[in-house]
Design a protein around this motif. Structure first.
Motif, short mmCIF file in Angstrom:
data_model
loop_
_atom_site.label_atom_id
_atom_site.label_comp_id
_atom_site.label_asym_id
_atom_site.label_seq_id
_atom_site.Cartn_x
_atom_site.Cartn_y
_atom_site.Cartn_z
N THR A 140 28.93 -26.64 19.49
CA THR A 140 29.50 -26.21 18.22
C THR A 140 30.31 -27.32 17.57
OG1 THR A 140 29.81 -24.07 19.32
CG2 THR A 140 30.74 -24.31 17.12
N LEU A 141 30.11 -27.49 16.27
CA LEU A 141 30.98 -28.35 15.47
C LEU A 141 31.95 -27.46 14.71
CD1 LEU A 141 30.32 -31.58 13.62
CD2 LEU A 141 31.38 -29.73 12.32
N ARG A 157 21.69 -29.73 8.52
CA ARG A 157 21.20 -31.04 8.98
C ARG A 157 21.08 -31.16 10.49
NH1 ARG A 157 23.32 -31.66 4.09
NH2 ARG A 157 22.73 -33.43 2.77
N THR A 158 21.61 -30.19 11.23
CA THR A 158 21.54 -30.22 12.69
C THR A 158 21.24 -28.81 13.18
OG1 THR A 158 23.85 -29.64 13.18
CG2 THR A 158 23.40 -31.96 12.64
N ASP A 159 21.04 -28.69 14.49
CA ASP A 159 20.85 -27.36 15.08
C ASP A 159 22.13 -26.85 15.73
OD1 ASP A 159 21.00 -29.03 17.24
OD2 ASP A 159 19.10 -28.41 18.16
N LEU A 160 23.26 -27.49 15.42
CA LEU A 160 24.54 -27.08 15.98
C LEU A 160 24.96 -25.70 15.48
CD1 LEU A 160 26.53 -30.40 15.52
CD2 LEU A 160 26.19 -29.26 17.73
N ARG A 161 25.68 -24.98 16.32
CA ARG A 161 26.47 -23.88 15.83
C ARG A 161 27.67 -24.48 15.10
NH1 ARG A 161 24.96 -19.14 17.67
NH2 ARG A 161 26.93 -18.18 17.05
N GLY A 191 22.78 -17.16 11.62
CA GLY A 191 23.55 -16.64 12.75
C GLY A 191 24.22 -17.69 13.59
N ARG A 192 24.35 -18.91 13.06
CA ARG A 192 24.96 -19.98 13.86
C ARG A 192 26.44 -20.21 13.53
NH1 ARG A 192 22.32 -25.09 12.89
NH2 ARG A 192 21.15 -24.20 11.15
N HIS A 213 25.94 -9.63 13.83
CA HIS A 213 27.25 -9.68 14.48
C HIS A 213 27.73 -11.13 14.44
CE1 HIS A 213 30.46 -8.45 17.28
NE2 HIS A 213 30.32 -9.68 17.77
N THR A 214 28.63 -11.42 13.51
CA THR A 214 29.22 -12.75 13.44
C THR A 214 30.27 -12.88 14.53
OG1 THR A 214 28.90 -12.79 11.05
CG2 THR A 214 30.48 -14.35 11.98
N PRO A 215 30.12 -13.82 15.47
CA PRO A 215 31.12 -13.95 16.53
C PRO A 215 32.49 -14.31 15.95
CG PRO A 215 29.11 -15.15 17.09
CD PRO A 215 29.00 -14.75 15.65
#
Length: 268
Positions: free
Chosen positions: A34-35, A57-61, A90-91, A141-143
């Motif tokens: 995660t960023l 631009r990335t697949d990061l959460r 959902g990220r 469900h947003t964490p």
């Protein structure tokens, strides 16, 4: 129940935008989960656009670390969080807290009237999460990651948060074990630990600039880790085994140095 390790990076924008985005790509390539960006108005772009840009631009959460709830009405924070959850597939993770030390002066400087008392701030946290759940509806469900410390705040976090981090300073290890006991008993909440100090270096926006690393080490505080990656990896595993911390958050300046730690431990 032991939760797998994951690692996040607090990455404020302190350079030009291309350099910051390049750093985000390197963080993604290093295996971080995660960023995260802090909520310091007017010192950088707003969190929402920053995080949406990284997610595209990335697949990061991506997430806030953390929204200072007194800065906005509850409905506005919830709306932005829901929008980011939707736009990132959902990220997005909503980090939320009652505000850093000195937030009262900041609110007055920005012309925000009626600085809420501590109980009012907790009520605002609850309302923000409730509004977010209404916007998410049954299919999303947003964490929620909640930064807390006192007993009432910890009780609220145990009730409504997915992830809990304690707003720690120089509290010794034994005190932190007691503060986290109730969360470990239920086993439903992910325990996160923000580590602003690595060796003698202090991460910007994660701790005051006058933080004394030597004093933290002398107190056996958990807000510091050794700068040797092998020693840090050993200590991180100890902190999960003894206290239950599984999500570790570092400053961006340490991300590349600790990439071997992430490669060894992430997902285990």
């Amino acid at each position: 129940m032991t939760k797998p390790f994951r690692f996040g990076v607090v990455a404020p924008l302190r350079t030009d935008v291309p350099a910051w985005l390049d750093r985000a790509r390197r963080i993604a390539d290093s295996g971080y989960s995660t960023l995260l960006v802090p909520d310091f108005p007017l010192t950088q772009p707003a969190p929402g656009p920053m995080l949406a840009t990284v997610a595209a631009r990335t697949d990061l959460r991506v997430g806030t670390w953390v929204y200072a709830s007194p800065l906005r009405p509850a409905w506005l924070t919830a709306w932005e969080a829901h929008s980011l959850s939707l736009l990132t597939g959902g990220r997005f993770e909503m980090g939320l807290g009652t505000g850093r030390p000195g937030i009262e002066d900041e609110l007055r400087d920005k012309g925000i009237p009626g600085v809420p008392p501590p109980n009012g701030r907790l009520a605002q946290l609850r309302e923000t999460v409730e509004r977010l759940r209404e916007l998410d509806g049954p299919d999303r469900h947003t964490p929620v990651a909640m930064a807390v410390f006192g007993p009432k705040a910890r009780a609220l976090a145990a009730e409504v948060a997915d992830t809990v981090t304690l707003a720690l300073g120089d509290q010794p290890r034994g005190e932190v074990e007691l503060l986290t006991r109730d969360f470990r008993t239920t086993g439903n909440v992910e325990l996160a630990l923000a580590v602003p100090v690595i060796g003698d270096a202090v991460a910007p926006y994660m701790a005051p600039p006058d933080t004394d690393p030597a004093a933290l080490r002398a107190a056996d505080a958990l807000t510091v880790l050794p700068d040797d990656p092998a020693a840090a990896a050993e200590e991180i595993q100890r902190r999960r085994e003894e206290i239950g911390f599984s999500y570790f958050v570092f400053g961006a300046d340490f991300a590349e140095r600790f990439a071997p730690v992430v490669a060894e431990l992430a997902g285990r």
